[in-house]
Design a protein around this motif. Structure first.
Motif: not given
Length: 833
Positions: A120-130
């Motif tokens: 819920t705390d993710l924002v645009a521009g965040e670098l996400l590890v999948l």
């Protein structure tokens, strides 16, 4: 690319910037179609029959010119709304706490380091590890990807996963479903590979969010429990209104006034309605789930609460569930010689080669504790020249080949490093036919070690064969790793056995390793069934074999589903633990799916009803106890509600039929509800578990929450109380003025209500129940006596209830009525027990 290199190449956000964007864009959540504000709660209360009856009674009193009674009932309407808001708010707070705990987490790069944050705390521009098994939390553009496949069927309906690649420029966001594109979408599932992605959209701005916005106005269907209670309430309402209508007609035909007849009818309707049932069936599971969450067990679906109490088989993993999931390299074997690291930490060159090849056959930066243990052991040795270059090819684990094989470049030509199940690795090697390695592996496994075979193929050359068995492997040896049993496991297993719950271990380990851990854990003596055995059995034969089995070893995740179905076919109620993507079908099929919170995938957690936040099997035992306690307390509360409504209904109906003065008006019913509601929704919910609750076998799968026998017992207690109360009122009318007679019978009713509270606790009878403390129940009883004393001594309140304080002797008669009622119930319960 190593983790530091990846972080350097793709910089994440600073925490301060992420917080600023979160404040500006809002949380990464989908639209909620079910508002839970106070206006919604009040609107729901206003539609309840009891609310309508209270309001109608207030208006009738006003029409009769009884302003005091009308104001009192209007105040009760406000009080009812306030209590409902408090009760609903308490339930909603508990559910919200569960939602907060159950919110998926995501791995991101912030402040130059990896960290787990709520999705819920993710924002645009965040670098996400999948990684494999992750549910994508937002729409994002891939900046790094390795052999990634994503299941986008949630958005497209297409069941075939699509390939993904990383790109240089985000460009315009395409529609979901494209193959070999650089975008991933919220709600989709990574089924293979890993990567990094830059978040483009969150919440309602994602493709999934657009669908959610369109669906926000659609009301979700009611659950089975909601439908059942609603049907029950409607049937009782129809019955109450029908009987009340008949009573009104009878009183009018006898020459009574319309308004007085309507008041008597309303009182009867209010006495018949079991409006507490929906409260019990909603509040108890919600508060119980909140209590479980404090024990680090998250209940994702409240329906699992009632199933927990009937669980008869717990199917559990070994690694990380029964054991600490803290591997350490303990022994190595090569050419007939065993080496124990505890006695000799430094390895000779031949064993160092064995360990180095085992590390090369591992995935880089793997979270697997075995691979981490090997890397840690290798790093503890003196530095050696790097002999391998870059990875060239990989053969992953498949059901028929539990081994990982990786090909590396090397100065003298590529080499293949293989690591996996000893029998598989030995089968790949042409120089290991004398059986010494298999015997050594069995001996190490008997000690409880996790044993892996290690082999190497030198000077391999492309093209790489489809089957790695075509490579010329030579056996280097075996590595043995120890994963100690958790300290609380023997006691937890013993508690399960005492409760009649069978524990079945399911593991991919060697049978001897599994057997050793089973002995340490105290599992029941039984056969060891292997995955090969399971594959060769039909469902009926598997059901028969499982009845005599305590350990399933060398199984693959897909066989868990076969085990669950076979156990269910024999009538068992199955709880299944799991953590991987492949465990999801078994978790969904089990009566109670239990996911691992620390190491489990998002898919496993979504498929399960329970999540062990710290992966401890020991936490399941208090969860089982809590499930049984909640079920038991719900039955006690429903028994009490059923029994107390009987004398109230009889005393509302009988006096008009016999031509006596009316005993119970709507104001009296409201007075009684002030005691009944907190008793059934708060006091019984806090009731302690019966001492022998975890020494009884689980209840049958089809056992109803409130069966015919329990209903009959509750009705008989209520009828016995009604008979005594009717006699008390008739006797008082023959000897006292009307107001004093009404006060005498009403005092007896309040005291009998407290007696039925004790009787419904079912602890060997009402007298035995007195010895078990329950502060909230005691508060209800004290509050009832104080309210009764005020109603007799405060002139305004006594006039409102049309009562006058009776002589002390008749107060003693009221108390004697309750004592006789309790004595009768005690005698019956003692005889039955």
């Amino acid at each position: 690319m190593s983790e530091p290199d990846a972080v350097a190449a793709h910089a994440g956000l600073a925490s301060s910037e992420a917080a600023r964007r979160l404040a500006a864009d809002g949380p990464n959540t989908l639209p909620d179609a079910r508002p839970h504000g106070w206006r919604t709660i009040l609107a729901g209360v206003a539609r309840e029959p009891m609310f309508v009856l209270l309001l109608g009674a207030a208006l009738l009193y006003l029409a009769l010119g009884e302003a005091r009674e009308s104001i009192f009932l209007a105040a009760m309407v406000v009080l009812t709304l306030g209590l409902t808001l408090y009760q609903e708010g308490r339930t909603e707070r508990a559910l919200q706490a569960l939602r907060d705990l159950g919110a998926p987490a995501a791995t991101v790069i912030r402040d130059g380091a990896r960290m787990r944050v709520p999705a819920t705390d993710l924002v645009a521009g965040e670098l996400l590890v999948l990684a494999e098994g992750d549910r994508v939390p937002a729409d994002a553009f891939l900046v790094e990807a390795g052999a990634m496949l994503v299941d986008e069927s949630l958005l497209t309906g297409e069941s075939v996963p699509v390939g993904k690649r990383y790109g240089e420029d985000a460009g315009d966001r395409p529609a979901p479903g494209g193959n070999d594109v650089s975008w991933v979408f919220a709600g989709t599932l990574v089924v293979q590979g890993d990567g990094m992605a830059r978040i483009h959209a969150t919440g309602a701005r994602t493709e999934l969010g657009r669908i959610g916005t369109a669906l926000a106005r659609i009301r979700p269907p009611e659950g089975a429990l909601q439908r059942q209670t609603r049907v029950l309430a409607r049937r009782m309402a129809v019955l109450g209104f029908a009987v009340s209508g008949a009573l009104v007609a009878l009183l009018v035909l006898r020459g009574g006034g319309w308004l007085q007849a309507l008041l008597a009818g309303l009182a009867l309707s209010m006495s018949v309605l079991p409006e507490e049932f929906p409260v019990i069936l909603t509040v108890f599971p919600a508060i119980g789930a909140w209590r479980l969450a404090r024990s680090r067990v998250l209940t994702r679906r409240l329906a699992a609460i009632e199933i927990l109490g009937s669980t008869s088989v717990l199917c559990v993993d070994k690694t990380g569930t029964l054991t600490e999931n803290r591997m350490a390299l303990q022994a190595l074997w090569r050419d007939g010689v065993r080496h124990d690291l505890a006695r000799q930490p430094l390895l000779p060159d031949d064993l160092r080669e064995l360990l180095d090849v085992a590390v090369l056959a591992s995935k880089p930066h793997s979270p697997d504790p075995m691979e981490q243990a090997q890397r840690h052991a290798a790093s503890a040795q003196p530095a050696r020249p790097v002999r391998a270059g870059a990875p060239l090819h990989e053969y992953g684990l498949i059901p028929g080949r539990p081994a990982l094989i990786r090909i590396w470049s090397r100065a003298d030509g590529p080499m293949a490093a293989a690591k996996g199940a000893p029998e598989t690795i030995i089968g790949l090697c042409r120089d290991a036919a004398d059986g010494r390695a298999l015997r050594a592996a069995a001996a190490m496994a008997q000690e409880g070690l996790r044993v892996l075979g290690v082999a190497v193929a030198d000077h391999v050359a492309p093209p790489w064969p489809d089957d790695p068995a075509q490579l010329s492997f030579r056996l280097l040896g075996l590595v043995g790793l120890a994963d100690p049993l958790r300290a609380d496991i023997p006691d937890a297993v013993a508690a399960c056995r005492a409760a009649g719950v069978r524990v079945l271990m399911i593991t991919g380990d060697h049978p001897e390793t599994a057997r050793a851990i089973a002995r340490q854990a105290g599992l029941a003596d039984g056969a060891v069934l292997t995955g090969v055995d399971i594959a060769g059995l039909d469902p009926a034969a598997l059901t028969d074999r499982l009845a005599r089995t305590s350990v399933c070893a060398r199984t693959v995740p897909t066989q868990k589903l076969d085990i669950v179905r076979a156990l269910q076919c024999s009538g068992q109620v199955v709880a299944m633990t799991g953590d991987g993507v492949n465990d999801a079908p078994a978790l969904r099929a089990a009566d109670v799916g239990v996911a691992m919170g620390a190491r489990g995938t998002d898919v496993a957690r979504e498929a399960a009803e329970l999540t062990l936040l710290d992966d401890r099997f020991g936490a399941l035992v208090p969860a089982l106890a809590a499930g049984r306690r909640i079920f038991s307390n719900m039955r006690k509360a429903m028994a009490y509600v059923t029994s107390i409504h009987v004398p109230i209904a009889v005393l509302a109906l009988l006096p008009p039929l016999l031509g006596w003065p009316i005993l119970l008006d709507p104001v009296h019913i409201v007075f009684l509800q002030l005691l009944i509601d907190p008793a059934c929704s708060i006091a019984f919910e806090s009731e302690q578990a019966d001492p022998d609750l975890m020494r009884k076998p689980p209840r049958p799968r089809d056992a109803p929450l409130f069966g015919r026998r329990a209903i009959a017992a509750a009705l008989l207690r209520g009828l016995w109380a009604a008979l005594l109360l009717a006699g008390c009122y008739g006797w008082a009318l023959a000897s006292l003025p009307e107001d004093e007679a009404r006060a005498t019978a009403f005092c007896a009713l309040i005291l009998c209500n407290l007696g039925l509270l004790l009787a419904s606790r079912e602890r060997g009878g009402p007298l035995a129940a007195l010895r078990v403390p329950n502060p909230l129940l005691a508060a209800v009883g004290i509050g009832g006596v104080l309210l009764l004393a005020l109603s007799l001594t405060v002139p305004g309140l006594a006039a409102l209830l049309r009562m006058a304080a009776p002589p002390p002797a008749w107060l003693a008669v009221a108390g004697l009525t309750a004592v006789v009622m309790l004595a009768g119930v005690q005698a019956v319960q003692r005889r039955v027990s």
